[in-house]
Design an enzyme around this catalytic site. Structure first.
Site, PDB file in Angstrom:
ATOM      1  N   THR A  46       6.274  -5.790   5.763  1.00  0.00           N
ATOM      2  CA  THR A  46       6.829  -4.443   5.947  1.00  0.00           C
ATOM      3  C   THR A  46       6.518  -3.903   7.339  1.00  0.00           C
ATOM      4  O   THR A  46       7.415  -3.445   8.071  1.00  0.00           O
ATOM      5  CB  THR A  46       6.219  -3.491   4.888  1.00  0.00           C
ATOM      6  OG1 THR A  46       6.470  -4.064   3.602  1.00  0.00           O
ATOM      7  CG2 THR A  46       6.816  -2.114   4.964  1.00  0.00           C
ATOM      8  N   VAL A  47       5.250  -3.958   7.726  1.00  0.00           N
ATOM      9  CA  VAL A  47       4.863  -3.373   9.012  1.00  0.00           C
ATOM     10  C   VAL A  47       5.362  -4.234  10.177  1.00  0.00           C
ATOM     11  O   VAL A  47       5.893  -3.717  11.168  1.00  0.00           O
ATOM     12  CB  VAL A  47       3.328  -3.169   9.072  1.00  0.00           C
ATOM     13  CG1 VAL A  47       2.905  -2.701  10.446  1.00  0.00           C
ATOM     14  CG2 VAL A  47       2.902  -2.159   8.012  1.00  0.00           C
ATOM     15  N   GLU A 163      -4.849   1.306  16.856  1.00  0.00           N
ATOM     16  CA  GLU A 163      -4.523   2.684  16.466  1.00  0.00           C
ATOM     17  C   GLU A 163      -4.065   2.791  15.010  1.00  0.00           C
ATOM     18  O   GLU A 163      -4.420   3.736  14.299  1.00  0.00           O
ATOM     19  CB  GLU A 163      -3.416   3.223  17.392  1.00  0.00           C
ATOM     20  CG  GLU A 163      -3.056   4.670  17.157  1.00  0.00           C
ATOM     21  CD  GLU A 163      -4.218   5.617  17.416  1.00  0.00           C
ATOM     22  OE1 GLU A 163      -4.607   5.761  18.574  1.00  0.00           O
ATOM     23  OE2 GLU A 163      -4.730   6.203  16.438  1.00  0.00           O
ATOM     24  N   GLY A 168      -2.275   5.689   9.990  1.00  0.00           N
ATOM     25  CA  GLY A 168      -0.876   5.324  10.269  1.00  0.00           C
ATOM     26  C   GLY A 168      -0.388   5.833  11.614  1.00  0.00           C
ATOM     27  O   GLY A 168      -0.807   5.363  12.666  1.00  0.00           O
ATOM     28  N   LYS A 239     -11.683   2.872   6.783  1.00  0.00           N
ATOM     29  CA  LYS A 239     -11.209   3.703   7.896  1.00  0.00           C
ATOM     30  C   LYS A 239     -12.330   4.590   8.430  1.00  0.00           C
ATOM     31  O   LYS A 239     -12.459   4.795   9.632  1.00  0.00           O
ATOM     32  CB  LYS A 239     -10.007   4.529   7.438  1.00  0.00           C
ATOM     33  CG  LYS A 239      -8.800   3.654   7.089  1.00  0.00           C
ATOM     34  CD  LYS A 239      -7.727   4.409   6.337  1.00  0.00           C
ATOM     35  CE  LYS A 239      -6.536   3.517   6.005  1.00  0.00           C
ATOM     36  NZ  LYS A 239      -5.588   4.127   5.067  1.00  0.00           N
ATOM     37  N   GLY A 336       3.440   3.492   5.843  1.00  0.00           N
ATOM     38  CA  GLY A 336       4.893   3.334   5.872  1.00  0.00           C
ATOM     39  C   GLY A 336       5.321   2.520   7.077  1.00  0.00           C
ATOM     40  O   GLY A 336       4.631   2.459   8.087  1.00  0.00           O
TER      41      GLY A 336
HETATM   42  N1  HSE Z   1      -2.669   2.039   1.292  1.00  0.00           N
HETATM   43  C1  HSE Z   1      -2.958   2.992   2.322  1.00  0.00           C
HETATM   44  C2  HSE Z   1      -2.675   4.397   1.820  1.00  0.00           C
HETATM   45  C3  HSE Z   1      -2.134   2.789   3.569  1.00  0.00           C
HETATM   46  O1  HSE Z   1      -2.276   4.596   0.683  1.00  0.00           O
HETATM   47  O2  HSE Z   1      -2.892   5.313   2.606  1.00  0.00           O
HETATM   48  C4  HSE Z   1      -2.634   1.695   4.424  1.00  0.00           C
HETATM   49  O3  HSE Z   1      -3.897   1.986   4.911  1.00  0.00           O
END
Ligand code: HSE
Length: 467
Positions: A46-47, A163, A168, A239, A336
């Site tokens: 996807t990405v 980044e 995201g 994160k 996304g």
């Molecule tokens: N699965 C993560 C979320 C996105 O729901 O924010 C990717 O880090």
């Protein structure tokens, strides 16, 4: 043309107004004005596909804004179906193995988008050793292995840009690394996971259960088929470890973050929170204190009037406090295809500009040795915080007295008690808010309370954060 001269030529060249990708790029390349930088794209999920589209569709825009043409020289994916629809541009874009891309001397930047830890780590380290710059979004890998990766980047004089690993499309890494570089960061509060924020928002808005909200999130393509990493809080912990490294120079990994998920939160907790003037968010918190930096991810009651309460659905936000800049809130899409591709493309272009204008000699503008090691993690048991407690108890005389005497034994002071339902002899919820108490004491008290014969279920404990 000398370096300075072609820079001037670039600045004065009359660029066309209308987008005309091939014309502009080819024309300026032919004149020696436009610099071309080649990338190898590993992973077309996807990405990865989003990045391919971003670079091919917006390449002209990037070129006009930066004077650099980013060219995808090769792509790679173990799943051949992932190649469907990729325009190989008459052979200009090659389909290769990861190893072939890494060894290709015309490629400057390797973009790793396969995810996972082991293979991705092997690919990245091998690219760095070949003096290729790397762009990745891989938070699981970075939060567990940043030392090896940044170490290899430093040794080989190349960039690792990441980044998209946090938030995201939100430029939080760049903001901490550049905009707030002069600040002593005091606190970072993050809503760093879109799946859990969507689930909690859904529960708050509709009164549905966790399971129902998760199902809706999966139907909408927000939650993965296996949502384990998200709902357990681990994705947020990955994160937060990266933010703690950048914001506080901490020598930490994801395992150093105290982590709780959201599966125990019930619709009644959302209702109770709203009645009391709060919302419940899965917050990732890094907070500097005299005893060290608290690093924790857990569901949190926050005032309904706080800006973070207004972050709903799959959106992410990061609230940062620093000694110079005061308070700042970064908000946006946390996941996304397109939002993530936006950040990755930004990372690619940052490196590409450096390669194009300054060459490949020692191009490391940031200190990759982020960890100063000055700050350590504050033990979770030492945390002082207020709590929301929801007890499930048999409705009969003496129950509150029993619970409050155990709380008192551990020096835990009660701020308010509410029992909304009356069902003599049956289980009812009793909600207690308490004044600031020590986490270690609270754990002992709850363990004792949960053993009482009239307590019928595990007590729900949610921490309350004051900003
Ligand atoms: N699965 C993560 C979320 C996105 O729901 O924010 C990717 O880090």
């Amino acid at each position: 043309m000398a370096h300075g001269a072609w820079c001037m030529a670039l600045l004065t060249y009359p660029l066309p107004r209308a987008p005309c990708p091939m014309h502009l790029t080819k024309c300026l390349s032919a004149k020696g004005i436009m610099k071309k930088v080649n990338i190898g794209l590993i992973g077309l999920g996807t990405v990865g596909r989003g990045v391919y589209d971003a670079i091919t569709c917006n390449g002209d825009l990037i070129a006009r804004r930066t004077g650099v043409s980013v060219a995808i020289r090769g792509v790679c994916d173990e799943d051949k179906k992932a190649l469907k629809g990729i325009d190989l541009q008459g052979g200009a874009v090659k389909v290769c193995t990861a190893d072939e891309l890494i060894k290709d001397r015309h490629i400057d930047i390797i973009v790793e988008l396969i995810g996972g830890v082991d293979s991705a780590k092997e690919i990245i380290l091998s690219a760095l050793r070949k003096k290729k710059h790397v762009v990745t979004a891989n938070k699981a890998l970075l939060s567990g292995h940043w030392k090896e990766i940044f170490g290899a980047a430093s040794e080989n004089g190349v960039f690792v840009n990441f980044e998209a690993s946090v938030g995201g499309a939100i430029p939080v890494i760049r903001t901490l690394r550049e905009s707030f570089v002069a600040d002593r960061i005091d606190t970072i509060y993050g809503i760093l996971n879109g799946t859990t924020n969507f689930i909690l928002s859904m529960m708050a808005m509709t009164g549905c259960s966790f399971d129902e909200a998760l199902k809706i999130a999966q139907e909408k393509g927000i939650a993965e088929a296996d949502p384990g990493l998200d709902i357990s809080g681990k994705d947020s912990a990955h994160k937060l470890a990266i933010l703690a490294l950048l914001g506080f120079g901490m020598d930490v990994f994801c395992n150093d973050v105290y982590t709780e998920g959201i599966t125990h939160i019930g619709p009644q907790d959302m209702r109770n929170a709203a009645r009391l003037g709060y919302s419940i968010k899965l917050l990732a918190i890094a907070k500097d204190t005299p005893d060290g930096v608290q690093l924790r991810v857990h569901p949190t009651l926050i005032m309904a009037s706080h800006l973070l309460s207004g972050v709903r659905g799959a959106d992410n936000a990061i609230f940062v406090k620093g000694d110079l800049m005061g308070e700042s809130l970064l908000f946006g899409k946390g996941a996304g295809r397109k939002p993530t591709a936006s950040s990755i493309a930004g990372d690619i272009v940052e490196i590409a500009r450096h390669v194009a204008f300054f060459g490949n000699n020692n191009p490391v503008p940031y200190n990759l040795n982020y960890a100063s090691g000055e700050k350590s993690v504050s033990p979770m048991e030492e945390l002082f915080i207020s709590y929301y407690l929801r007890f499930s108890v048999i409705d009969k005389p003496g129950v509150l007295a029993g619970i409050s005497s155990i709380l008192a034994k551990y020096n835990i002071s009660i701020a308010s008690v509410s029992q909304e339902e009356r069902k003599a002899g049956e289980t009812v919820p009793v909600v207690i808010l308490n004044h600031s108490a020590k986490e270690g004491d609270m754990r002992k008290a709850i363990a004792e309370i949960d053993e009482l014969e009239y307590v019928t279920d595990k007590t729900v404990v949610i921490r309350m954060e004051e900003f």
